[in-house]
Design a protein around this motif. Structure first.
Motif, short mmCIF file in Angstrom:
data_model
loop_
_atom_site.label_atom_id
_atom_site.label_comp_id
_atom_site.label_asym_id
_atom_site.label_seq_id
_atom_site.Cartn_x
_atom_site.Cartn_y
_atom_site.Cartn_z
N GLY B 161 -19.66 1.57 -1.29
CA GLY B 161 -19.40 1.27 -2.33
C GLY B 161 -17.54 0.92 -2.65
O GLY B 161 -18.20 0.29 -4.53
N ALA B 162 -16.97 1.03 -2.06
CA ALA B 162 -15.76 0.95 -2.70
C ALA B 162 -15.29 -0.74 -2.86
O ALA B 162 -15.24 -1.50 -1.94
CB ALA B 162 -14.32 1.16 -1.53
N VAL B 163 -14.31 -1.33 -3.11
CA VAL B 163 -14.15 -2.49 -3.32
C VAL B 163 -12.37 -3.00 -2.77
O VAL B 163 -11.25 -1.65 -3.16
CB VAL B 163 -13.77 -2.72 -4.67
CG1 VAL B 163 -12.80 -4.33 -5.34
CG2 VAL B 163 -14.93 -3.03 -5.64
N SER B 164 -12.26 -3.53 -1.83
CA SER B 164 -10.73 -3.72 -0.91
C SER B 164 -9.83 -4.22 -1.73
O SER B 164 -9.63 -5.58 -2.37
CB SER B 164 -11.00 -4.11 -0.07
OG SER B 164 -9.71 -4.37 0.65
N VAL B 165 -8.55 -3.41 -2.31
CA VAL B 165 -7.55 -4.04 -3.19
C VAL B 165 -6.25 -3.47 -2.48
O VAL B 165 -5.97 -2.87 -3.05
CB VAL B 165 -7.89 -3.41 -4.63
CG1 VAL B 165 -6.54 -4.40 -4.84
CG2 VAL B 165 -9.27 -3.74 -5.54
N PRO B 166 -6.09 -4.50 -1.00
CA PRO B 166 -4.60 -3.67 -0.75
C PRO B 166 -3.72 -3.82 -1.43
O PRO B 166 -3.86 -4.69 -2.89
CB PRO B 166 -4.79 -4.82 -0.11
CG PRO B 166 -5.97 -4.75 0.03
CD PRO B 166 -6.78 -5.54 -0.92
N MET B 167 -3.01 -2.78 -0.99
CA MET B 167 -1.39 -2.91 -2.23
C MET B 167 -0.53 -3.93 -2.80
O MET B 167 -0.25 -4.01 -3.84
CB MET B 167 -0.74 -1.44 -1.43
CG MET B 167 -0.97 0.15 -2.27
SD MET B 167 -1.46 0.37 -3.80
CE MET B 167 -0.16 0.15 -4.28
N PRO B 168 -0.65 -5.04 -2.04
CA PRO B 168 0.28 -5.67 -2.03
C PRO B 168 -0.65 -6.54 -3.59
O PRO B 168 -0.06 -6.75 -4.51
CB PRO B 168 0.42 -6.42 -0.44
CG PRO B 168 0.54 -5.73 0.26
CD PRO B 168 -0.77 -4.67 -0.19
N ASP B 169 -1.60 -7.24 -3.18
CA ASP B 169 -2.44 -7.56 -4.12
C ASP B 169 -2.60 -7.48 -5.48
O ASP B 169 -2.09 -7.57 -6.64
CB ASP B 169 -3.92 -7.62 -3.83
CG ASP B 169 -4.39 -8.61 -2.56
OD1 ASP B 169 -3.20 -9.16 -1.88
OD2 ASP B 169 -4.76 -8.92 -2.01
N LEU B 170 -2.50 -5.51 -5.24
CA LEU B 170 -2.66 -5.17 -6.57
C LEU B 170 -1.39 -5.09 -7.76
O LEU B 170 -1.39 -5.36 -8.66
CB LEU B 170 -2.75 -3.33 -6.12
CG LEU B 170 -3.04 -2.66 -7.39
CD1 LEU B 170 -4.49 -2.88 -8.36
CD2 LEU B 170 -2.83 -1.39 -7.25
N LEU B 171 0.09 -4.87 -6.30
CA LEU B 171 0.83 -5.29 -7.49
C LEU B 171 1.80 -6.78 -7.86
O LEU B 171 1.69 -6.41 -9.09
CB LEU B 171 2.12 -4.71 -6.31
CG LEU B 171 1.96 -3.48 -5.63
CD1 LEU B 171 3.39 -3.18 -4.72
CD2 LEU B 171 2.89 -2.15 -7.12
N LEU B 202 -0.82 1.15 -12.61
CA LEU B 202 -1.98 1.15 -12.80
C LEU B 202 -2.68 2.33 -14.38
O LEU B 202 -2.31 1.89 -15.41
CB LEU B 202 -3.88 1.66 -11.85
CG LEU B 202 -4.47 0.68 -11.04
CD1 LEU B 202 -5.31 1.49 -10.21
CD2 LEU B 202 -4.74 -0.43 -11.33
N SER B 203 -2.31 3.26 -13.88
CA SER B 203 -1.70 4.12 -15.66
C SER B 203 -0.75 3.63 -16.28
O SER B 203 -0.67 3.85 -17.23
CB SER B 203 -0.93 5.69 -15.01
OG SER B 203 -0.22 6.42 -14.16
N GLU B 204 0.09 3.36 -15.50
CA GLU B 204 1.52 2.55 -16.47
C GLU B 204 0.84 1.48 -17.18
O GLU B 204 1.61 0.86 -17.95
CB GLU B 204 2.39 2.78 -15.94
CG GLU B 204 3.22 3.75 -15.59
CD GLU B 204 4.48 3.47 -14.81
OE1 GLU B 204 4.51 2.08 -13.85
OE2 GLU B 204 5.06 4.20 -14.53
N ASN B 205 -0.24 0.74 -17.00
CA ASN B 205 -0.88 0.05 -17.35
C ASN B 205 -2.53 0.24 -17.83
O ASN B 205 -2.82 -0.69 -18.60
CB ASN B 205 -1.32 -1.48 -16.38
CG ASN B 205 0.10 -2.03 -16.02
OD1 ASN B 205 0.20 -3.21 -16.82
ND2 ASN B 205 0.90 -1.92 -15.02
#
Lengths: 227, 227
Positions: B161-171, B202-205
């Motif tokens: 059920g997890a979604v793949s969002v590698p860190m570079p993408d997230l940033l 994410l929490s800062e956003n």
DNA sequence: CAAGTATTCAATAGATATATTGAATACTTG
DNA sequence: CAAGTATTCAATATATCTATTGAATACTTG
């Protein structure tokens, strides 16, 4: 140096390094044959430095040094009484970890498996009893369970129902055990040879005897886990 | 030397020495920070030497040497395909042992506990989610589960059920996640900082986000054990 | 088969771990 | 407090481990 990383804020790499350094430090403390033997001895109950010296190949200074290493890594703790220092394992969590390591090594490292099989073969104790099997035998009341460790270790704790017959006693004056019941001998653990010797002597004297695969500490942990 | 003890019959002392030497040899192979990091990387799935070099501080020659040590001690195995050599952990029994060691170290060694708490504090991820708690959240369908590891690791295996969002993408391109559901980010394990960084960003956003205490390999082993 | 790439090998210097020795400390008991 | 005992300390030589460097090997692709 490990402690030098104690700064206010760590970047990710520094955090990882500190954690892996700490983990490696613990494993380094374990990664020595003399210290492993000490751990096995202390898993029978607390012992003074002299107690360690008597049951291992180590001299006083050497044993003391190894004990310091174990103490500095929170593997053993020391208690002072009169002129003696008694060492023991810090807690059962550690004992459980040690047993996991030993179990893994014996079952997954071919070299160790082979050495163990030869040892058991030489001492007619190849057909060892597992802890589960022992429980069944005890419930059926058709087993005589012998604890062949030194009596001090028996007194620190033993398998319920076991009779204490330290090896010297067994060798000097072979008692008349019933030949109806099957005998199971146990000692400190899978690396301890006392039970092997007991099986050899007793079977050569016509008894029906097997050794326990494991030792008292393994039985103890199994009891704890089933609660 | 270990192999030199391979003689026909061993006395008790020789047997014990051989067993403790073998056990110590295994532990020595583990007792090194670089090799521990390699083990953690390989517990995400197989990797070429280059893959190891990219995710650690090691250069090729050094990584290769450490991998040889691990291979000679039956901790990893190698598979050759084209010009690449892919390494992976030998089996799940070893992974289970490694996780036991790591769990013990984090919970019983005060120094490591402290370092971990500071890391989590700095990254606003102190309030981590445990594996049991995650299961409950998944069952209640009120969680968005983010796998922030590189996508290759996600593809080797991930939490259902997890979604793949590698860190570079997230940033680079903060996606519009729903602000209704709570977000849980996870990565390689307790020593991996990717999830910490994800929580921080994410929490800062303005997102409601926590990290998973553990990582994918721990989840995988837990699944295996509950069968 | 030549060129390029991934991995391993070999040699070495520096760091760390270990056993041994002899002495120092700490505690108890008479 | 003197004598005896249990334990630890300090110094050291030897053995082992580790990172680094530069070269060698093995395999693929054009």
């Amino acid at each position: 140096m490990f402690a030098a990383r104690n700064i206010y804020k760590m970047k990710g790499r520094e955090f990882k390094d500190a954690m892996y350094d700490g983990l490696a430090k613990l494993l380094k403390a374990l990664a020595n044959p003399a210290r492993l033997e000490i751990i096995e001895m202390l898993s029978q109950g607390e012992k003074s430095v002299e107690g360690i010296v008597q049951t291992t190949n180590l001299n006083f200074a050497n044993a003391s040094q190894h004990l310091q290493v174990l103490k500095n890594n929170n593997i053993v703790k020391a208690r002072k009484e009169k002129q003696y220092v008694f060492y023991s394992l810090v807690n059962n969590e550690f004992l459980s970890l040690y047993q996991h390591i030993a179990r893994y090594a014996v079952s997954e490292i071919a070299e160790l498996e082979r050495i163990m099989n030869r040892q058991r073969d030489d001492n007619k104790s190849l057909n060892a009893v597992g802890l589960d099997e022992l429980e069944t035998m005890i419930n059926n009341e058709n087993v005589l369970l012998l604890d062949v460790r030194p009596s001090a270790e028996y007194e620190f704790g033993h398998i319920t129902g076991a009779v204490s017959v330290p090896m010297p006693d067994l060798l000097c004056c072979l008692k008349d055990f019933s030949k109806d019941k099957e005998i199971v001998a146990y000692c400190r653990g899978p690396f301890c040879v006392l039970a092997d010797e007991a099986v050899k002597v007793l079977s050569e004297n016509g008894y029906k005897v097997r050794r326990l695969d494991e030792g008292y500490p393994e039985w103890k942990m199994k009891q704890l886990e089933s609660n």
